[in-house]
Write an enzyme that holds these catalytic residues in place. Structure first.
Site, PDB file in Angstrom:
ATOM      1  N   LEU A   1       0.834  -1.206   0.000  1.00 41.66           N
ATOM      2  CA  LEU A   1       0.000   0.000   0.000  1.00 41.66           C
ATOM      3  C   LEU A   1       0.870   1.258   0.000  1.00 41.66           C
ATOM      4  CD1 LEU A   1      -3.121   0.059  -0.149  1.00 41.66           C
ATOM      5  CD2 LEU A   1      -3.055   1.045   2.126  1.00 41.66           C
ATOM      6  N   GLY A   2       1.795   1.275  -0.947  1.00 43.89           N
ATOM      7  CA  GLY A   2       2.574   2.493  -1.186  1.00 43.89           C
ATOM      8  C   GLY A   2       1.734   3.432  -2.041  1.00 43.89           C
ATOM      9  N   ARG A   3       2.425   4.364  -2.694  1.00 40.81           N
ATOM     10  CA  ARG A   3       1.695   5.354  -3.496  1.00 40.81           C
ATOM     11  C   ARG A   3       0.846   4.699  -4.567  1.00 40.81           C
ATOM     12  NH1 ARG A   3       6.860   9.117  -2.860  1.00 40.81           N
ATOM     13  NH2 ARG A   3       7.852   7.097  -3.016  1.00 40.81           N
ATOM     14  N   ILE A   4       1.416   3.700  -5.251  1.00 33.52           N
ATOM     15  CA  ILE A   4       0.684   3.076  -6.358  1.00 33.52           C
ATOM     16  C   ILE A   4      -0.457   2.204  -5.831  1.00 33.52           C
ATOM     17  CG2 ILE A   4       0.891   1.476  -8.316  1.00 33.52           C
ATOM     18  CD1 ILE A   4       3.747   2.640  -8.740  1.00 33.52           C
TER      19      ILE A   4
ATOM     20  N   ARG B   1       3.569  -4.322   4.986  1.00 31.56           N
ATOM     21  CA  ARG B   1       4.424  -4.595   6.144  1.00 31.56           C
ATOM     22  C   ARG B   1       3.791  -4.084   7.429  1.00 31.56           C
ATOM     23  NH1 ARG B   1       9.792  -1.959   4.061  1.00 31.56           N
ATOM     24  NH2 ARG B   1       8.140  -0.735   3.129  1.00 31.56           N
TER      25      ARG B   1
ATOM     26  N   ILE C   1       1.552  -5.546 -11.160  1.00 30.31           N
ATOM     27  CA  ILE C   1       2.114  -4.352 -11.797  1.00 30.31           C
ATOM     28  C   ILE C   1       3.278  -3.814 -10.957  1.00 30.31           C
ATOM     29  CG2 ILE C   1       0.042  -3.609 -13.065  1.00 30.31           C
ATOM     30  CD1 ILE C   1       1.003  -1.986  -9.803  1.00 30.31           C
ATOM     31  N   GLY C   2       3.682  -4.620  -9.943  1.00 35.39           N
ATOM     32  CA  GLY C   2       4.766  -4.184  -9.049  1.00 35.39           C
ATOM     33  C   GLY C   2       6.113  -4.576  -9.606  1.00 35.39           C
ATOM     34  N   ARG C   3       6.612  -5.719  -9.164  1.00 33.58           N
ATOM     35  CA  ARG C   3       7.863  -6.269  -9.682  1.00 33.58           C
ATOM     36  C   ARG C   3       7.685  -7.762  -9.899  1.00 33.58           C
ATOM     37  NH1 ARG C   3       9.478  -2.365 -11.429  1.00 33.58           N
ATOM     38  NH2 ARG C   3      11.379  -1.183 -10.996  1.00 33.58           N
TER      39      ARG C   3
ATOM     40  N   ASP D   1       2.149  -7.382 -15.879  1.00 30.09           N
ATOM     41  CA  ASP D   1       2.895  -6.348 -16.616  1.00 30.09           C
ATOM     42  C   ASP D   1       4.386  -6.472 -16.333  1.00 30.09           C
ATOM     43  OD1 ASP D   1       3.193  -3.951 -18.210  1.00 30.09           O
ATOM     44  OD2 ASP D   1       3.484  -2.828 -16.355  1.00 30.09           O
TER      45      ASP D   1
ATOM     46  N   GLU E   1      12.751 -10.186 -17.145  1.00 29.55           N
ATOM     47  CA  GLU E   1      12.325  -9.443 -18.336  1.00 29.55           C
ATOM     48  C   GLU E   1      13.479  -9.318 -19.326  1.00 29.55           C
ATOM     49  OE1 GLU E   1      10.696  -5.788 -16.851  1.00 29.55           O
ATOM     50  OE2 GLU E   1       9.159  -6.838 -15.710  1.00 29.55           O
TER      51      GLU E   1
ATOM     52  N   HIS F   1       5.803  -4.712 -19.630  1.00 30.13           N
ATOM     53  CA  HIS F   1       6.191  -3.721 -18.616  1.00 30.13           C
ATOM     54  C   HIS F   1       5.941  -2.274 -19.100  1.00 30.13           C
ATOM     55  CE1 HIS F   1       9.098  -2.955 -15.024  1.00 30.13           C
ATOM     56  NE2 HIS F   1       8.217  -1.968 -15.140  1.00 30.13           N
TER      57      HIS F   1
HETATM   58  C1  8YV Z   1       9.871   2.160 -15.128  1.00 34.12           C
HETATM   59  C2  8YV Z   1       8.996   0.834 -13.278  1.00 34.12           C
HETATM   60  O1  8YV Z   1       9.359   3.133 -15.884  1.00 34.12           O
HETATM   61  O2  8YV Z   1       9.236   2.949 -12.264  1.00 34.12           O
HETATM   62  C3  8YV Z   1       9.380   1.745 -12.178  1.00 34.12           C
HETATM   63  O3  8YV Z   1       9.801   1.216 -11.142  1.00 34.12           O
HETATM   64  O4  8YV Z   1       8.830  -0.305 -13.068  1.00 34.12           O
HETATM   65  C4  8YV Z   1       8.772   1.281 -14.631  1.00 34.12           C
HETATM   66  O5  8YV Z   1       7.502   1.796 -14.733  1.00 34.12           O
HETATM   67  C5  8YV Z   1      10.883   1.413 -15.880  1.00 34.12           C
HETATM   68  O6  8YV Z   1      11.418   0.395 -15.100  1.00 34.12           O
HETATM   69  C6  8YV Z   1      11.970   2.373 -16.332  1.00 34.12           C
HETATM   70  O7  8YV Z   1      13.021   1.731 -16.885  1.00 34.12           O
END
Ligand code: 8YV
Length: 343
Positions: free
Chosen positions: A145-148, A168, A223-225, A249, A254, A272
């Site tokens: 629950l960060g900004r995104i 956390r 959409i995180g990592r 995403d 990657e 991504h």
């Molecule tokens: C980035 C991202 O734009 O900001 C991030 O952490 O995952 C992406 O949206 C990208 O990794 C830039 O290279």
């Protein structure tokens, strides 16, 4: 002198080369020891690894300016030990990534890419596209629950869906049910949206048992990592039908996407593109440049990462220096505006 690790947006490169002596490491491959000693800044993109060994190559390094909000590719703690600050580009991409999360969620549950392919392949004439699952009466759990994560929750609050989160810690300013354990949340929700950052702390926190708790109709969106989800576990769960669908995403390695995920009829995969609009990428580029300018003009960073904040406290001796030393006079159109200099 700055070293740039990977190609960047043209307008960023133009703005940097107007103001700095920039060495493009992927083109040059090596620098003389003398030049390495002249390097005071690294310009990194979201995919350039900046580890302790790279950091120590540059004894006079002051700043690593990274493009993107996630900085799991940078050893920010090692940088802090070396007295080097790290900056990222938060906020300017929050809305864009959250929008994409919602789009990916709808696309995955209502099977938009599959339905579009069906039409394009001329199958409509022979009958309607099969009925999809629904978002109605579904419960969504947000991981991170960060900004995104917050921006996703804000958007979803207009969707008449039950929302909750795992992070956390409990966020006292957020009026949503909090789960202390990820497993507890996964057991209760239909849809898990991963909005957590990467790094050692979150690596593979979503493993097969968590995925299976979502159930055969369950949906996972990331959409995180990529590293947050054990990707092979997800691939196996999709194959065995212990989870219903996945919208991704981001991926662990990657641009490689495991064939089991790629070939699955209920996966929706994107390369991504969370922040990848012209507007937002330009804003990220602007912020990266602003961080460098602000550091070299007045020893301040606009958006330092948390590990760097102690280095910026008053009273800590710093080595940020005069911009004049770094100026490289050149011509060209300036498409990125520079922050005003302080008198
Ligand atoms: C980035 C991202 O734009 O900001 C991030 O952490 O995952 C992406 O949206 C990208 O990794 C830039 O290279």
């Amino acid at each position: 002198m700055l070293v740039q690790l990977q190609p960047m947006l043209e307008i960023v490169e133009a703005a940097l080369s107007r103001r700095f002596n920039v060495r493009k490491l992927w083109e040059e491959r090596w620098l003389s020891t003398e030049d390495a000693c002249r390097v005071r800044g690294i310009v990194a993109s979201g995919h350039s690894v900046v580890d302790a060994s790279l950091l120590s190559t540059f004894p006079n390094l002051e700043i690593v300016a990274s493009f993107g909000v996630g900085y799991d590719h940078i050893d920010a703690k090692a940088a802090a030990r070396q007295g080097v600050i790290v900056t990222n580009t938060p906020d300017v991409l929050t809305g864009e990534v959250a929008d994409l999360a919602i789009g990916l969620l709808i696309a995955t549950v209502r099977q938009l890419p599959q339905a579009e392919r069906y039409l394009r392949e001329g199958k409509w004439a022979s009958g309607p596209f099969p009925l999809s699952a629904s978002l109605r009466e579904k419960k969504v759990g947000i991981l991170g629950l960060g900004r995104i994560g917050r921006a996703i929750a804000h958007r979803l609050s207009g969707f008449d869906m039950a929302l909750c989160y795992h992070a956390r810690r409990r966020h006292e300013d957020v009026n949503l049910p909090y789960y202390e354990s990820l497993a507890g949340m996964a057991k209760d929700v239909d849809i898990l949206i991963v909005a957590a950052p990467g790094g050692a702390e979150t690596r593979h926190i979503v493993t097969r048992p968590i995925i299976d708790l979502l159930g055969p109709e369950g949906v996972i969106i990331n959409i995180g990592r990529g590293s947050v989800i054990a990707e092979l576990d997800l691939a196996a769960a999709l194959k065995e039908g212990t989870i219903g669908a996945a919208g991704l995403d981001v991926f662990e390695n990657e641009p490689v996407v495991p064939a089991e995920i790629l070939d699955h009829p209920r996966s929706v995969v994107l390369p991504h593109i969370g922040s990848a609009s012209v507007r937002t990428r330009n804003a990220m580029g602007q912020l990266l440049v602003n961080n460098l300018m602000s550091w070299f003009e007045r020893n301040e960073a606009v958006t330092p990462v948390i590990e760097s904040v102690p280095l910026l406290q008053p009273g800590i001796p710093r080595c940020g220096g005069s911009l004049a030393e770094l100026h490289q006079h050149g011509s060209g159109t300036l498409s990125i505006t520079m922050p005003p200099s302080r008198q």
